[in-house]
Write a protein that holds these residues in place. Structure first.
Motif, PDB file in Angstrom:
ATOM      1  N   LYS A 119     164.218  13.471 -14.800  1.00 23.42           N
ATOM      2  CA  LYS A 119     163.667  12.496 -13.874  1.00 23.42           C
ATOM      3  C   LYS A 119     163.159  13.238 -12.644  1.00 23.42           C
ATOM      4  O   LYS A 119     163.855  14.094 -12.103  1.00 23.42           O
ATOM      5  CB  LYS A 119     164.734  11.474 -13.452  1.00 23.42           C
ATOM      6  CG  LYS A 119     165.169  10.552 -14.542  1.00 23.42           C
ATOM      7  CD  LYS A 119     165.897   9.327 -13.973  1.00 23.42           C
ATOM      8  CE  LYS A 119     167.168   9.684 -13.240  1.00 23.42           C
ATOM      9  NZ  LYS A 119     167.894   8.484 -12.781  1.00 23.42           N
ATOM     10  N   PHE A 223     150.031   8.443 -10.090  1.00 23.19           N
ATOM     11  CA  PHE A 223     151.437   8.756 -10.341  1.00 23.19           C
ATOM     12  C   PHE A 223     152.239   7.490 -10.641  1.00 23.19           C
ATOM     13  O   PHE A 223     153.463   7.507 -10.587  1.00 23.19           O
ATOM     14  CB  PHE A 223     152.051   9.479  -9.135  1.00 23.19           C
ATOM     15  CG  PHE A 223     151.574  10.899  -8.959  1.00 23.19           C
ATOM     16  CD1 PHE A 223     152.320  11.958  -9.436  1.00 23.19           C
ATOM     17  CD2 PHE A 223     150.368  11.172  -8.319  1.00 23.19           C
ATOM     18  CE1 PHE A 223     151.879  13.270  -9.284  1.00 23.19           C
ATOM     19  CE2 PHE A 223     149.919  12.465  -8.158  1.00 23.19           C
ATOM     20  CZ  PHE A 223     150.670  13.518  -8.641  1.00 23.19           C
ATOM     21  N   ARG A 226     155.780   7.066 -12.803  1.00 26.88           N
ATOM     22  CA  ARG A 226     156.423   8.369 -12.958  1.00 26.88           C
ATOM     23  C   ARG A 226     157.683   8.514 -12.119  1.00 26.88           C
ATOM     24  O   ARG A 226     158.603   9.231 -12.503  1.00 26.88           O
ATOM     25  CB  ARG A 226     155.437   9.482 -12.583  1.00 26.88           C
ATOM     26  CG  ARG A 226     154.205   9.513 -13.463  1.00 26.88           C
ATOM     27  CD  ARG A 226     153.329  10.703 -13.175  1.00 26.88           C
ATOM     28  NE  ARG A 226     154.023  11.956 -13.437  1.00 26.88           N
ATOM     29  CZ  ARG A 226     153.434  13.146 -13.397  1.00 26.88           C
ATOM     30  NH1 ARG A 226     152.154  13.253 -13.116  1.00 26.88           N
ATOM     31  NH2 ARG A 226     154.125  14.231 -13.651  1.00 26.88           N
ATOM     32  N   ASN A 227     157.707   7.863 -10.961  1.00 26.30           N
ATOM     33  CA  ASN A 227     158.844   8.039 -10.054  1.00 26.30           C
ATOM     34  C   ASN A 227     160.119   7.493 -10.684  1.00 26.30           C
ATOM     35  O   ASN A 227     160.188   6.315 -11.045  1.00 26.30           O
ATOM     36  CB  ASN A 227     158.557   7.332  -8.724  1.00 26.30           C
ATOM     37  CG  ASN A 227     159.372   7.911  -7.581  1.00 26.30           C
ATOM     38  OD1 ASN A 227     160.283   8.720  -7.789  1.00 26.30           O
ATOM     39  ND2 ASN A 227     159.044   7.514  -6.361  1.00 26.30           N
ATOM     40  N   SER A 229     161.329   8.112 -13.570  1.00 31.43           N
ATOM     41  CA  SER A 229     161.231   7.852 -15.010  1.00 31.43           C
ATOM     42  C   SER A 229     161.895   8.973 -15.796  1.00 31.43           C
ATOM     43  O   SER A 229     161.648  10.158 -15.539  1.00 31.43           O
ATOM     44  CB  SER A 229     159.762   7.742 -15.434  1.00 31.43           C
ATOM     45  OG  SER A 229     159.647   7.703 -16.849  1.00 31.43           O
ATOM     46  N   TYR A 232     158.742   9.968 -18.831  1.00 36.85           N
ATOM     47  CA  TYR A 232     157.336  10.308 -18.614  1.00 36.85           C
ATOM     48  C   TYR A 232     157.039  11.767 -18.940  1.00 36.85           C
ATOM     49  O   TYR A 232     156.036  12.081 -19.573  1.00 36.85           O
ATOM     50  CB  TYR A 232     156.934  10.009 -17.166  1.00 36.85           C
ATOM     51  CG  TYR A 232     155.433  10.075 -16.955  1.00 36.85           C
ATOM     52  CD1 TYR A 232     154.656   8.915 -17.013  1.00 36.85           C
ATOM     53  CD2 TYR A 232     154.784  11.288 -16.747  1.00 36.85           C
ATOM     54  CE1 TYR A 232     153.275   8.971 -16.857  1.00 36.85           C
ATOM     55  CE2 TYR A 232     153.410  11.352 -16.590  1.00 36.85           C
ATOM     56  CZ  TYR A 232     152.656  10.193 -16.635  1.00 36.85           C
ATOM     57  OH  TYR A 232     151.293  10.253 -16.489  1.00 36.85           O
ATOM     58  N   ASP A 233     157.890  12.678 -18.491  1.00 37.03           N
ATOM     59  CA  ASP A 233     157.627  14.104 -18.718  1.00 37.03           C
ATOM     60  C   ASP A 233     157.930  14.542 -20.142  1.00 37.03           C
ATOM     61  O   ASP A 233     157.630  15.678 -20.519  1.00 37.03           O
ATOM     62  CB  ASP A 233     158.451  14.964 -17.748  1.00 37.03           C
ATOM     63  CG  ASP A 233     157.840  15.001 -16.359  1.00 37.03           C
ATOM     64  OD1 ASP A 233     156.680  14.580 -16.214  1.00 37.03           O
ATOM     65  OD2 ASP A 233     158.524  15.450 -15.416  1.00 37.03           O
ATOM     66  N   ASP A 297     152.195  18.013 -17.150  1.00 36.83           N
ATOM     67  CA  ASP A 297     151.046  17.321 -16.567  1.00 36.83           C
ATOM     68  C   ASP A 297     149.762  17.621 -17.316  1.00 36.83           C
ATOM     69  O   ASP A 297     148.824  16.815 -17.293  1.00 36.83           O
ATOM     70  CB  ASP A 297     150.872  17.719 -15.091  1.00 36.83           C
ATOM     71  CG  ASP A 297     151.941  17.102 -14.216  1.00 36.83           C
ATOM     72  OD1 ASP A 297     152.221  15.908 -14.388  1.00 36.83           O
ATOM     73  OD2 ASP A 297     152.503  17.800 -13.359  1.00 36.83           O
TER      74      ASP A 297
END
Length: 509
Positions: A119, A223, A226-227, A229, A232-233, A297
């Motif tokens: 995260k 973004f 994404r915060n 999460s 997401y990555d 990314d």
């Protein structure tokens, strides 16, 4: 040599010379073996296992990390159909956020690998920002409109159908967005075109759906979602280093795969580290010519080239930088030809050097990645726009590592997101200038803290301590050897002759 004082001169010589020689040999062995002994002990801490110092610093990073976001404001968007027109871009920001990484869903596997998700948590820092995050606005191209056109560029019938629906239902009324900065970055903004397209696609049977890979959100922001999460990555699998220390932190799988389908061949391989844990270079001969960072990314890796030695907070380190090879597309470096994503490989390279296609990684948007301000990029990217001012000091990608431990000393990772603006058969985009348009760039920075630097200095000092002790013991041994030779030649030699004479005069019984 006091143990030799009550013995015969011959025994004294042997005792003194033997003792001094033994001390010298011990000093030599200590000097040669101590660094290896320290390294063998230290290796146990360079493993991603619970209880090691490396794991503790990886799981709960003690360093301050920041994300600086710059947006490109299209200042003269109203006149885009004027003859000789060029978009003029104004840089807004930086809007700065603290960044914290948390590792979740950890699983250790039998093949000495660790699976996890991460995260990334951001908090806005007004004191480190330029501008007003709450009230600033930005004008930019409509990325959803571009994505629709780009995704359907090879399906003219469905593109005509969708373009008609957009026009008849006023799903979009302008090729531009004028939105608050906070919505463009993290909060996202309501996009009627996006939600309407989702509704349209849901009404179609799966076999009739066009190849549009829209973002899985009802709002758009660079973004957004994404915060905080966990997903997401993606899911990472890295080496723990338990089998071999040079595997520590190296990527093995991303989302269950060792090779992505975003890029061809070597460019699609999962390589490098995530940038926070590196194999220690302590026992390697020479300096690695390059290091590779895996960046979710861009769904791929960035390979940095060695530049120079540096000093950071009293620690000697090595610096690697991103050069023109990173986004070359095979123009000057044949090994980068696999960056080309064209369906027909014979048409490659499609893009000039300096900007790499990441459309498959960005939900089918016609997006590319470059250095900020098109630093090190082909002049063709600068020809169609104004407002760029690239320079090495501000826009170079830099990684600094302490080689013995592999600990990052300083990181300045920075990339720019661009949109390949074309008409794409969309009525609203008629007359739009065909340019590679920068929309934002970001800089991620981190630097070693004083407390962590003190720990590293102690680790680096340990190999030298044994060597210095060996020097001291060796010096004592040499002094003892000199004294033993001196007394053997002078006092013990004479004493030894008298002893022989006395023994010769003894009567034989």
């Amino acid at each position: 040599m006091g143990c030799c004082s009550n013995r015969s001169p011959t025994a004294k010589r042997l005792c003194a010379l033997g003792s001094a020689t033994g001390v010298c040999v011990f000093a030599l062995l200590l000097g040669f073996l101590w660094p290896s002994l320290v390294w063998e002990i230290a290796k146990g801490e360079f493993v991603l296992e619970e209880g090691t110092e490396l794991f503790k610093n990886w799981f709960d990073p003690p360093i301050d990390t920041y994300l600086e976001v710059y947006l490109w404001n299209w200042t003269n968007a109203d006149g885009y159909r004027t003859p000789g027109y060029k978009p003029h871009l104004e840089q807004l920001g930086p809007y700065t956020f603290s960044e914290r990484h948390e590792r979740v869903n950890l699983k250790w596997h039998d093949n000495d690998t660790l699976e996890f998700q991460q995260k990334r948590i951001w908090h806005y820092l007004p004191e480190r920002s330029v501008g007003n995050y709450e009230s600033d606005r930005v004008i930019t191209i409509n990325p959803v409109l571009l994505t629709v056109g780009y995704a359907l560029r090879n399906d003219p019938l469905f593109l005509f159908y969708v373009d008609g629906i957009i026009g008849l239902n006023n799903l979009a009324t302008s090729p531009f967005y004028d939105v608050p900065v906070r919505e463009m970055i993290f909060e996202g903004y309501d996009d009627f075109l996006l939600t309407s397209l989702y509704a349209l696609l849901d009404e179609l049977p799966p076999a009739a759906r066009p190849p549009i890979d829209l973002p899985p959100y009802d709002r758009f922001g660079w973004f957004y979602g994404r915060n905080d999460s966990e997903t997401y990555d993606g899911t990472f699998v890295v080496g723990t280093g338990k089998d071999h220390v040079q595997n520590t932190g190296l990527m093995r799988l991303w989302n269950g795969e060792a090779q992505t389908d975003y890029y061809r061949g070597e460019c699609g391989k999962i390589r490098g580290t995530t940038g926070e844990v590196w194999p220690p270079f302590g026992r390697l001969r020479g300096t690695p010519p390059n290091v590779t960072v895996f960046a979710p990314d861009i769904c791929g890796s960035v390979t940095l080239q060695y530049l120079e030695e540096v000093e950071r907070v009293g620690i000697d380190g090595l610096r690697w930088v991103g050069n023109d090879r990173v986004f070359d597309n095979g123009v000057h470096y044949p090994e980068t030809a696999c960056q080309c994503t064209a369906e027909d490989e014979s048409t490659c390279p499609v893009l000039d050097n300096g900007s790499m296609d990441v459309s498959r990684c960005k939900f089918g948007a016609p997006a590319t990645i470059s250095y900020p301000h098109f630093f090190l990029a082909n002049e063709s990217y600068h020809a169609g726009i104004t407002g760029m001012a690239p320079n090495e000091q501000d826009h170079r990608f830099v990684m600094e590592l302490e080689p013995y431990t592999g600990v990052p000393l300083s990181v300045k990772a920075q990339l720019q997101v661009n949109l390949n603006v074309r008409q794409y058969g969309i009525t609203l985009l008629e007359g739009i200038p065909e340019v590679m348009l920068p929309v934002l760039w970001f800089r991620q920075t981190a630097a070693i803290t004083e407390d962590l630097a003190d720990d590293i200095k102690l680790i680096l000092l340990l190999p030298d301590v044994g060597v210095y002790v060996a020097y001291g013991i060796g010096a004592l041994g040499i002094i003892g050897l000199v004294l033993a030779l001196y007394f053997s030649v002078t006092r013990w030699k004479v004493g030894g002759s008298l002893e022989v004479q006395v023994q010769a005069k003894q009567p034989i019984t």
